[in-house]
Enzyme design. Structure first.
Site, PDB file in Angstrom:
ATOM      1  N   LYS A 153       9.490 -28.071   6.447  1.00 52.52           N
ATOM      2  CA  LYS A 153      10.607 -28.293   7.380  1.00 52.52           C
ATOM      3  C   LYS A 153      11.302 -29.605   7.050  1.00 52.52           C
ATOM      4  O   LYS A 153      10.640 -30.619   6.817  1.00 52.52           O
ATOM      5  CB  LYS A 153      10.087 -28.327   8.831  1.00 52.52           C
ATOM      6  CG  LYS A 153       9.653 -26.962   9.347  1.00 52.52           C
ATOM      7  CD  LYS A 153       9.271 -27.052  10.816  1.00 52.52           C
ATOM      8  CE  LYS A 153       8.658 -25.766  11.311  1.00 52.52           C
ATOM      9  NZ  LYS A 153       9.606 -24.756  11.759  1.00 52.52           N
ATOM     10  N   LYS A 155       2.187 -21.702  24.031  1.00 52.23           N
ATOM     11  CA  LYS A 155       3.108 -20.563  24.071  1.00 52.23           C
ATOM     12  C   LYS A 155       3.655 -20.460  25.492  1.00 52.23           C
ATOM     13  O   LYS A 155       3.026 -20.923  26.441  1.00 52.23           O
ATOM     14  CB  LYS A 155       2.368 -19.254  23.750  1.00 52.23           C
ATOM     15  CG  LYS A 155       1.578 -19.287  22.460  1.00 52.23           C
ATOM     16  CD  LYS A 155       2.448 -19.046  21.249  1.00 52.23           C
ATOM     17  CE  LYS A 155       1.633 -18.916  19.996  1.00 52.23           C
ATOM     18  NZ  LYS A 155       2.161 -19.644  18.859  1.00 52.23           N
ATOM     19  N   ARG A 183       0.811  -1.221   0.000  1.00 50.66           N
ATOM     20  CA  ARG A 183       0.000   0.000   0.000  1.00 50.66           C
ATOM     21  C   ARG A 183       0.852   1.281   0.000  1.00 50.66           C
ATOM     22  O   ARG A 183       0.480   2.290  -0.552  1.00 50.66           O
ATOM     23  CB  ARG A 183      -0.855  -0.004   1.271  1.00 50.66           C
ATOM     24  CG  ARG A 183      -2.296   0.283   1.041  1.00 50.66           C
ATOM     25  CD  ARG A 183      -3.089   0.139   2.331  1.00 50.66           C
ATOM     26  NE  ARG A 183      -2.520  -0.811   3.271  1.00 50.66           N
ATOM     27  CZ  ARG A 183      -2.236  -0.527   4.553  1.00 50.66           C
ATOM     28  NH1 ARG A 183      -2.455   0.660   5.044  1.00 50.66           N
ATOM     29  NH2 ARG A 183      -1.741  -1.444   5.345  1.00 50.66           N
ATOM     30  N   HIS A 216      -0.642 -26.969  11.741  1.00 53.65           N
ATOM     31  CA  HIS A 216       0.680 -27.585  11.880  1.00 53.65           C
ATOM     32  C   HIS A 216       0.630 -28.974  12.535  1.00 53.65           C
ATOM     33  O   HIS A 216       1.224 -29.930  12.039  1.00 53.65           O
ATOM     34  CB  HIS A 216       1.621 -26.688  12.678  1.00 53.65           C
ATOM     35  CG  HIS A 216       1.760 -25.298  12.123  1.00 53.65           C
ATOM     36  ND1 HIS A 216       1.760 -25.028  10.771  1.00 53.65           N
ATOM     37  CD2 HIS A 216       1.902 -24.088  12.727  1.00 53.65           C
ATOM     38  CE1 HIS A 216       1.902 -23.722  10.575  1.00 53.65           C
ATOM     39  NE2 HIS A 216       1.980 -23.138  11.749  1.00 53.65           N
ATOM     40  N   ASP A 237      -4.492 -21.547  15.610  1.00 49.44           N
ATOM     41  CA  ASP A 237      -3.177 -21.084  15.162  1.00 49.44           C
ATOM     42  C   ASP A 237      -2.207 -22.251  14.932  1.00 49.44           C
ATOM     43  O   ASP A 237      -1.357 -22.173  14.051  1.00 49.44           O
ATOM     44  CB  ASP A 237      -2.599 -20.140  16.244  1.00 49.44           C
ATOM     45  CG  ASP A 237      -1.358 -19.402  15.785  1.00 49.44           C
ATOM     46  OD1 ASP A 237      -1.360 -18.915  14.634  1.00 49.44           O
ATOM     47  OD2 ASP A 237      -0.383 -19.317  16.551  1.00 49.44           O
ATOM     48  N   LYS A 240      -1.829 -19.344   5.606  1.00 46.92           N
ATOM     49  CA  LYS A 240      -2.806 -19.534   6.657  1.00 46.92           C
ATOM     50  C   LYS A 240      -2.967 -18.244   7.452  1.00 46.92           C
ATOM     51  O   LYS A 240      -2.049 -17.429   7.390  1.00 46.92           O
ATOM     52  CB  LYS A 240      -2.400 -20.696   7.556  1.00 46.92           C
ATOM     53  CG  LYS A 240      -1.290 -20.342   8.576  1.00 46.92           C
ATOM     54  CD  LYS A 240      -1.046 -21.467   9.514  1.00 46.92           C
ATOM     55  CE  LYS A 240      -1.418 -21.169  10.930  1.00 46.92           C
ATOM     56  NZ  LYS A 240      -0.569 -20.242  11.667  1.00 46.92           N
ATOM     57  N   ASP A 257      -3.469  -0.064  -3.980  1.00 50.47           N
ATOM     58  CA  ASP A 257      -4.551  -0.251  -3.022  1.00 50.47           C
ATOM     59  C   ASP A 257      -5.180  -1.592  -3.402  1.00 50.47           C
ATOM     60  O   ASP A 257      -5.919  -1.686  -4.380  1.00 50.47           O
ATOM     61  CB  ASP A 257      -5.558   0.904  -3.153  1.00 50.47           C
ATOM     62  CG  ASP A 257      -6.749   0.704  -2.231  1.00 50.47           C
ATOM     63  OD1 ASP A 257      -6.845  -0.379  -1.616  1.00 50.47           O
ATOM     64  OD2 ASP A 257      -7.581   1.619  -2.124  1.00 50.47           O
ATOM     65  N   HIS A 317       3.706 -23.994   6.625  1.00 54.78           N
ATOM     66  CA  HIS A 317       5.177 -24.012   6.515  1.00 54.78           C
ATOM     67  C   HIS A 317       5.804 -25.232   7.189  1.00 54.78           C
ATOM     68  O   HIS A 317       6.928 -25.585   6.894  1.00 54.78           O
ATOM     69  CB  HIS A 317       5.787 -22.683   6.983  1.00 54.78           C
ATOM     70  CG  HIS A 317       5.858 -22.503   8.460  1.00 54.78           C
ATOM     71  ND1 HIS A 317       4.825 -22.029   9.206  1.00 54.78           N
ATOM     72  CD2 HIS A 317       6.870 -22.723   9.341  1.00 54.78           C
ATOM     73  CE1 HIS A 317       5.175 -21.964  10.474  1.00 54.78           C
ATOM     74  NE2 HIS A 317       6.425 -22.379  10.587  1.00 54.78           N
ATOM     75  N   LYS A 367      11.772 -23.630  23.220  1.00 52.34           N
ATOM     76  CA  LYS A 367      11.262 -23.956  21.890  1.00 52.34           C
ATOM     77  C   LYS A 367      11.695 -25.376  21.624  1.00 52.34           C
ATOM     78  O   LYS A 367      12.902 -25.677  21.547  1.00 52.34           O
ATOM     79  CB  LYS A 367      11.854 -23.006  20.850  1.00 52.34           C
ATOM     80  CG  LYS A 367      11.291 -23.264  19.460  1.00 52.34           C
ATOM     81  CD  LYS A 367      11.531 -22.074  18.538  1.00 52.34           C
ATOM     82  CE  LYS A 367      10.984 -22.319  17.140  1.00 52.34           C
ATOM     83  NZ  LYS A 367       9.538 -22.253  17.043  1.00 52.34           N
TER      84      LYS A 367
END
Ligand code: BG6
Length: 489
Positions: free
Chosen positions: A181, A339, A50, A239, A234, A147, A92, A177, A344
């Site tokens: 991997k 989370k 934009r 996933h 999410d 997604k 736009d 994604h 991780k």
């Protein structure tokens, strides 16, 4: 790897080129493909956004991002070639007539166009209208969609229908994604290139499977977006179900998109429904409270910047999923993701069945069953836990649980770990849909996920709190302990 031949020149058009995903992932992935000589010399990358920018300003932004997000030192020659390809188009995206400007920017001729929708899904339909208005839709073009595709089955159908007005299913690449991997792709090799596992991959040999995708990060400045979604939409709907479907599917006849997608779809469709009759027994929802991570105090979800303090959105989910088919009847797949967990850390642990009889009981009372651990990230690798004799002259056999460990970094020490987006972008350019999610599969995944989300809504219960930096609410331990099992930590 084959270089794309000169017939495959493409215009890679990134809608939302100045957004987070494009800057962190897409442009660095394209740079890496450039470095590997995998982009045709006539291809161009057209950034669409934009904001007003000259092409030189756009190039400067891209350069800054590559410096920030490509881990390796940038190569001057590669960079010069890459920057040369960049084009910028202010647009736009909701205004169909504006797409005539884009049409003037795009090359004429035989280039395949790859339209990457890296924008909120709410405007995918507008982008399609604009492309159609400016005669920018051809049979050879491809659309890449990020997604979330909707927030439930119905809204995903609306988005898919909007795109399907102009693009056929074989032109649409829905990204998850995780499918790019290395370690997730390796599931195919592990299962179908090793007869040891091919023949022992079912209810006769496997007791249960655990899939954990833990993240230490919190919401990272996207509270509003995340609060609408929650961990179920999410992470689980996409996933974790992708991982589960690769683990559970029947052997595909070959590696073609048709074969792989057909088998994954059957696996997702065979998931036993979870609804209000069994929601309490099969699922746990959690939300992180204040806690500590690596010794530092971190705020709870409701105390994050911009938070609505009464939100009931979950940041943790644990599910006992079951698959109703001949291969998996009676074998639970325990899924867990959250989370603000301690690290991780994502892994799959396949627990094989125990030995029916122990002839080593004099020295080892409870023979542990074999466990196959697939470390998805970090420290990618595969590990098999098995029993071994401890060398020694003692008449009694002393035995011990040891592991065969195939660490990717140690085994392939010269290989850079390819980022998922790099792999997926290359597959789009090559026109291979096998690592992308079909519409049927997205809809089957939503059908299963919606039933759980609706059942949670009907109970009207708040998610269970867990301290940031812990492995989730206590009830997640009970979920698996009820079956006399425990999470591997
Ligand atoms: C995204 C989710 O799809 O995946 C994020 O929206 C999550 O919330 C991310 O953090 C995790 O991806 P990865 O590759 O870091 O495991």
């Amino acid at each position: 790897m084959n270089k794309i031949d000169s017939q495959s020149a493409s215009e890679i058009v990134i809608f939302g080129a100045l957004g987070d995903l494009s800057r962190r992932k897409l442009l660095p992935a394209l740079y890496q493909l450039e470095a590997s000589g995998l982009i045709n010399s006539n291809s161009r990358i057209v950034g669409v956004a934009r904001q007003e920018h000259t092409v030189d300003e756009f190039k400067a932004i891209v350069l800054e991002n590559l410096n920030n997000f490509v881990k390796e030192t940038l190569d001057a020659d590669v960079l010069a070639r890459f920057v040369e390809r960049l084009v910028y188009q202010q647009l736009d995206m909701k205004e169909a007539s504006a797409y005539e400007n884009l049409s003037a920017t795009l090359a004429e001729g035989n280039s395949t166009r790859v339209y990457y929708f890296s924008t909120p899904p709410a405007i995918y339909g507008d982008i399609c209208d604009g492309l159609n208005h400016a005669n920018l839709v051809n049979d050879a073009d491809r659309v890449v969609m990020e997604k979330p595709i909707g927030h439930c089955l119905e809204s995903s159908k609306v988005i898919n229908d909007q795109v399907a007005r102009f693009f056929k299913e074989n032109q649409i690449y829905r990204i998850d994604h995780y499918l790019g991997k290395e370690t997730v792709l390796n599931l195919l090799v592990l299962r179908f290139a090793n007869s040891l596992f091919t023949t022992n991959w079912d209810r006769n040999s496997i007791d249960h499977v655990q899939i954990t995708v833990a993240e230490s990060v919190g919401i990272e400045g996207r509270w509003g977006f995340y609060d609408e979604a929650g961990q179920m939409r999410d992470m689980i709907q996409n996933h974790l179900l992708q991982i589960l479907s690769l683990l559970a599917m029947e052997p595909p006849a070959d590696l073609s998109a048709e074969s792989i997608r057909a088998e994954k779809l059957k696996a997702v469709k065979a998931l036993c429904p979870i609804d209000k009759t069994n929601i309490k027994e099969k699922t746990v929802r959690g939300q992180y409270a204040d806690g500590f991570l690596n010794g530092l105090a971190v705020p709870g979800y409701l105390n994050e910047e911009g938070a609505n303090t009464t939100s009931k959105t979950e940041t943790f989910v644990a599910i006992k999923a079951e698959i109703d088919n001949w291969r998996w009847s009676g074998v639970p797949f325990y899924l867990r993701t959250g989370k603000r967990m301690p690290a991780k850390h994502s892994e799959i642990v396949v627990h094989f069945k125990e030995q029916p009889h122990n002839i080593f009981s004099e020295s080892y009372n409870d023979l542990p069953a074999n466990k196959l651990t697939i470390r998805l990230q970090p420290d990618e690798g595969v590990e098999l836990q098995m029993m071994n004799k401890i060398p020694g002259i003692a008449s009694q056999m002393h035995i011990q649980e040891n592991k065969l460990d195939l660490s990717f970094t140690e085994t392939y020490d010269n290989e850079r770990v390819v980022d998922a987006y790099e792999r997926l972008m290359l597959e789009v350019l090559n026109g291979n849909q096998s690592l992308f999610v079909s519409r049927d599969e997205v809809e089957a995944a939503w059908t299963w996920a919606d039933s759980i989300i609706n059942a949670w809504k009907s109970t009207n219960e708040a998610p269970k709190p867990y301290a940031a930096g812990s492995w989730g609410p206590v009830s997640s331990i009970s979920l698996i302990a009820r079956d006399d099992r425990q999470w591997v930590e």
